[in-house]
Every structure is written in structure tokens, then in C-alpha cells.
Design a protein around this motif. Structure first.
Motif, PDB file in Angstrom:
ATOM      1  N   MET A  77      16.672  92.930  41.099  1.00  0.00           N
ATOM      2  CA  MET A  77      17.489  93.975  41.734  1.00  0.00           C
ATOM      3  C   MET A  77      17.132  95.318  41.115  1.00  0.00           C
ATOM      4  SD  MET A  77      19.809  94.749  43.957  1.00  0.00           S
ATOM      5  CE  MET A  77      20.522  93.185  44.419  1.00  0.00           C
ATOM      6  N   GLY A  78      16.945  96.323  41.962  1.00  0.00           N
ATOM      7  CA  GLY A  78      16.605  97.655  41.492  1.00  0.00           C
ATOM      8  C   GLY A  78      17.827  98.551  41.363  1.00  0.00           C
ATOM      9  N   TYR A  79      17.825  99.365  40.327  1.00  0.00           N
ATOM     10  CA  TYR A  79      18.853 100.376  40.091  1.00  0.00           C
ATOM     11  C   TYR A  79      18.142 101.694  39.818  1.00  0.00           C
ATOM     12  CZ  TYR A  79      22.358  96.704  39.044  1.00  0.00           C
ATOM     13  OH  TYR A  79      23.215  95.637  39.087  1.00  0.00           O
ATOM     14  N   ALA A  80      18.775 102.803  40.188  1.00  0.00           N
ATOM     15  CA  ALA A  80      18.273 104.130  39.844  1.00  0.00           C
ATOM     16  C   ALA A  80      19.461 105.062  39.691  1.00  0.00           C
ATOM     17  CB  ALA A  80      17.335 104.639  40.934  1.00  0.00           C
ATOM     18  N   TRP A  81      19.324 106.111  38.895  1.00  0.00           N
ATOM     19  CA  TRP A  81      20.387 107.086  38.708  1.00  0.00           C
ATOM     20  C   TRP A  81      19.797 108.450  38.440  1.00  0.00           C
ATOM     21  CZ3 TRP A  81      18.707 103.877  34.971  1.00  0.00           C
ATOM     22  CH2 TRP A  81      18.376 104.424  33.743  1.00  0.00           C
ATOM     23  N   LYS A  82      20.560 109.480  38.800  1.00  0.00           N
ATOM     24  CA  LYS A  82      20.204 110.876  38.548  1.00  0.00           C
ATOM     25  C   LYS A  82      21.465 111.644  38.213  1.00  0.00           C
ATOM     26  CE  LYS A  82      16.392 111.040  41.826  1.00  0.00           C
ATOM     27  NZ  LYS A  82      15.865 111.642  43.052  1.00  0.00           N
ATOM     28  N   VAL A  83      21.477 112.325  37.065  1.00  0.00           N
ATOM     29  CA  VAL A  83      22.597 113.182  36.689  1.00  0.00           C
ATOM     30  C   VAL A  83      22.410 114.509  37.412  1.00  0.00           C
ATOM     31  CG1 VAL A  83      23.671 114.451  34.787  1.00  0.00           C
ATOM     32  CG2 VAL A  83      22.889 112.102  34.434  1.00  0.00           C
ATOM     33  N   TYR A  84      23.446 114.972  38.121  1.00  0.00           N
ATOM     34  CA  TYR A  84      23.330 116.269  38.773  1.00  0.00           C
ATOM     35  C   TYR A  84      24.224 117.312  38.116  1.00  0.00           C
ATOM     36  CZ  TYR A  84      27.505 115.002  41.511  1.00  0.00           C
ATOM     37  OH  TYR A  84      28.755 114.606  41.910  1.00  0.00           O
ATOM     38  N   LYS A  85      25.135 116.893  37.239  1.00  0.00           N
ATOM     39  CA  LYS A  85      25.940 117.837  36.484  1.00  0.00           C
ATOM     40  C   LYS A  85      26.384 117.170  35.202  1.00  0.00           C
ATOM     41  CE  LYS A  85      29.475 121.255  37.059  1.00  0.00           C
ATOM     42  NZ  LYS A  85      30.323 121.958  37.991  1.00  0.00           N
ATOM     43  N   GLY A  86      26.047 117.784  34.076  1.00  0.00           N
ATOM     44  CA  GLY A  86      26.462 117.231  32.795  1.00  0.00           C
ATOM     45  C   GLY A  86      25.276 116.902  31.911  1.00  0.00           C
ATOM     46  N   SER A  87      25.568 116.138  30.880  1.00  0.00           N
ATOM     47  CA  SER A  87      24.557 115.809  29.874  1.00  0.00           C
ATOM     48  C   SER A  87      23.845 114.507  30.211  1.00  0.00           C
ATOM     49  CB  SER A  87      25.244 115.686  28.508  1.00  0.00           C
ATOM     50  OG  SER A  87      26.153 114.616  28.517  1.00  0.00           O
ATOM     51  N   SER A  88      22.949 114.128  29.346  1.00  0.00           N
ATOM     52  CA  SER A  88      22.270 112.840  29.490  1.00  0.00           C
ATOM     53  C   SER A  88      23.283 111.716  29.359  1.00  0.00           C
ATOM     54  CB  SER A  88      21.208 112.671  28.408  1.00  0.00           C
ATOM     55  OG  SER A  88      20.179 113.600  28.589  1.00  0.00           O
ATOM     56  N   GLY A 132      28.644 108.882  28.629  1.00  0.00           N
ATOM     57  CA  GLY A 132      28.247 110.280  28.518  1.00  0.00           C
ATOM     58  C   GLY A 132      29.017 111.107  29.528  1.00  0.00           C
ATOM     59  N   ALA A 133      29.095 112.415  29.283  1.00  0.00           N
ATOM     60  CA  ALA A 133      29.848 113.306  30.171  1.00  0.00           C
ATOM     61  C   ALA A 133      28.940 113.784  31.293  1.00  0.00           C
ATOM     62  CB  ALA A 133      30.391 114.487  29.382  1.00  0.00           C
ATOM     63  N   ALA A 134      29.102 113.209  32.485  1.00  0.00           N
ATOM     64  CA  ALA A 134      28.225 113.588  33.582  1.00  0.00           C
ATOM     65  C   ALA A 134      28.785 113.170  34.930  1.00  0.00           C
ATOM     66  CB  ALA A 134      26.849 112.962  33.388  1.00  0.00           C
ATOM     67  N   LEU A 135      28.322 113.856  35.957  1.00  0.00           N
ATOM     68  CA  LEU A 135      28.481 113.431  37.343  1.00  0.00           C
ATOM     69  C   LEU A 135      27.103 112.988  37.786  1.00  0.00           C
ATOM     70  CD1 LEU A 135      30.713 116.339  38.683  1.00  0.00           C
ATOM     71  CD2 LEU A 135      31.431 114.051  38.005  1.00  0.00           C
ATOM     72  N   LEU A 136      27.026 111.853  38.444  1.00  0.00           N
ATOM     73  CA  LEU A 136      25.725 111.294  38.776  1.00  0.00           C
ATOM     74  C   LEU A 136      25.724 110.659  40.155  1.00  0.00           C
ATOM     75  CD1 LEU A 136      25.383 107.778  37.623  1.00  0.00           C
ATOM     76  CD2 LEU A 136      27.008 109.114  36.316  1.00  0.00           C
ATOM     77  N   ARG A 137      24.529 110.396  40.634  1.00  0.00           N
ATOM     78  CA  ARG A 137      24.325 109.612  41.845  1.00  0.00           C
ATOM     79  C   ARG A 137      23.514 108.387  41.455  1.00  0.00           C
ATOM     80  NH1 ARG A 137      23.793 114.999  43.961  1.00  0.00           N
ATOM     81  NH2 ARG A 137      25.525 115.376  45.354  1.00  0.00           N
ATOM     82  N   TRP A 138      23.831 107.270  42.078  1.00  0.00           N
ATOM     83  CA  TRP A 138      23.118 106.031  41.724  1.00  0.00           C
ATOM     84  C   TRP A 138      23.009 105.131  42.939  1.00  0.00           C
ATOM     85  CZ3 TRP A 138      25.117 100.909  41.232  1.00  0.00           C
ATOM     86  CH2 TRP A 138      26.451 100.758  41.604  1.00  0.00           C
ATOM     87  N   TYR A 139      22.073 104.227  42.846  1.00  0.00           N
ATOM     88  CA  TYR A 139      21.979 103.149  43.838  1.00  0.00           C
ATOM     89  C   TYR A 139      21.453 101.909  43.168  1.00  0.00           C
ATOM     90  CZ  TYR A 139      16.906 103.747  44.440  1.00  0.00           C
ATOM     91  OH  TYR A 139      15.552 103.810  44.237  1.00  0.00           O
TER      92      TYR A 139
END
Length: 139
Positions: A77-88, A132-139
Motif C-alpha cells: 500500500m502506498g502513502y504520501a504526504w505534503k506539509v502545506y503549512k507548518g513545520s516538518s 509535529g505542528a502542521a497542516l498537511l495533505r495525504w493519501y
């Protein structure tokens, strides 16, 4: 048993408020019938693509997509994520070992990433643990 007008009025008001709070229309409102849902053009929680999530610093937050993913023998199963606001962020993802037991795999830390983990012949929701402190998108 005798019920006073004051108690009866209060009880009716309380029931009316409870019905409105629950989303029921008042008796005087016109009743409209919503059309039956169709599968054409309908959106549900299991649409493919990126999903929004958030995490807080110093604590693992668990997020899931709420959709059953059906696997097969040897599947990953594949996962991916990208932080668009906040830290790592640091990420762990759910997969399944050879015996079909849920296992958390370390996916690393950073502002973006992706990983494939063993899934196997299992039907389950995708889950990530994020720290971590962030807003992110993932799938």
C-alpha cells in the motif's frame, strides 16, 4: 394526577427545542422531500486523492481515510504526504505483516515523503500517525 398549565407549556417548549436541535423541522414548516441520492456525480468520503489533516506538536495524532482498501497476497500500500503549512512532521503508517497483523512502519520525518508498506490479503482503512505542528495533505 393533575398537570398544571405552566408545567405542560414548559415540557412542550423543551421537547420543541430538542426536536429543533436534533434537526427536525417545526410542525408549521412546509415539508419538502429531498431527491433520492444517485451514484452519478455523487461524492462520498472514499473518493480517491489527497485528504486534509492536521497534527499537533509533541504528540502523535492518528488520522485515517475512513475507506476500506482490499488487498491481495504480496500487495503493498502506498502513502504520501505534503506539509502545506507548518513545520516538518514525523510519520508512521499502518501496514500488515506476513501473518496479517497490523504493524506501524516508520516513514521518516520531513515536509513531504512517500512510502510503500506491506498490506497483503487484508481489508482495512489507511492510517497514519503524525507528530509535529502542521497542516498537511495525504493519501
Amino acid at each position: 394526577m393533575r398537570i398544571s398549565r405552566k408545567i405542560a407549556t414548559g415540557a412542550i417548549s423543551l421537547l420543541s427545542f430538542a426536536a429543533i436541535a436534533a434537526g427536525a423541522a417545526p410542525a408549521s414548516a412546509s415539508q419538502t422531500v429531498a431527491p433520492a441520492p444517485t451514484t452519478q456525480g455523487a461524492k462520498n468520503a472514499c473518493t480517491p486523492g489527497w485528504k486534509n489533516a492536521g497534527s499537533i506538536p509533541g504528540k502523535w495524532s492518528t488520522i485515517n481515510d475512513g475507506c476500506a482498501h482490499f488487498g491481495s497476497k504480496g500487495m503493498k500500500m502506498g502513502y504520501a504526504w505534503k506539509v502545506y503549512k507548518g513545520s516538518s512532521i514525523c510519520v508512521q503508517v499502518k501496514g500488515f505483516n506476513a501473518k496479517g497483523k497490523k504493524t506501524w512502519y516508520n516513514a521518516g520525518c520531513g515536509k513531504s515523503g512517500q512510502i510503500k508498506v506491506p498490506w497483503g490479503n487484508v481489508a482495512a482503512t489507511k492510517e497514519m500517525k503524525v507528530k509535529g505542528a502542521a497542516l498537511l495533505r495525504w493519501y
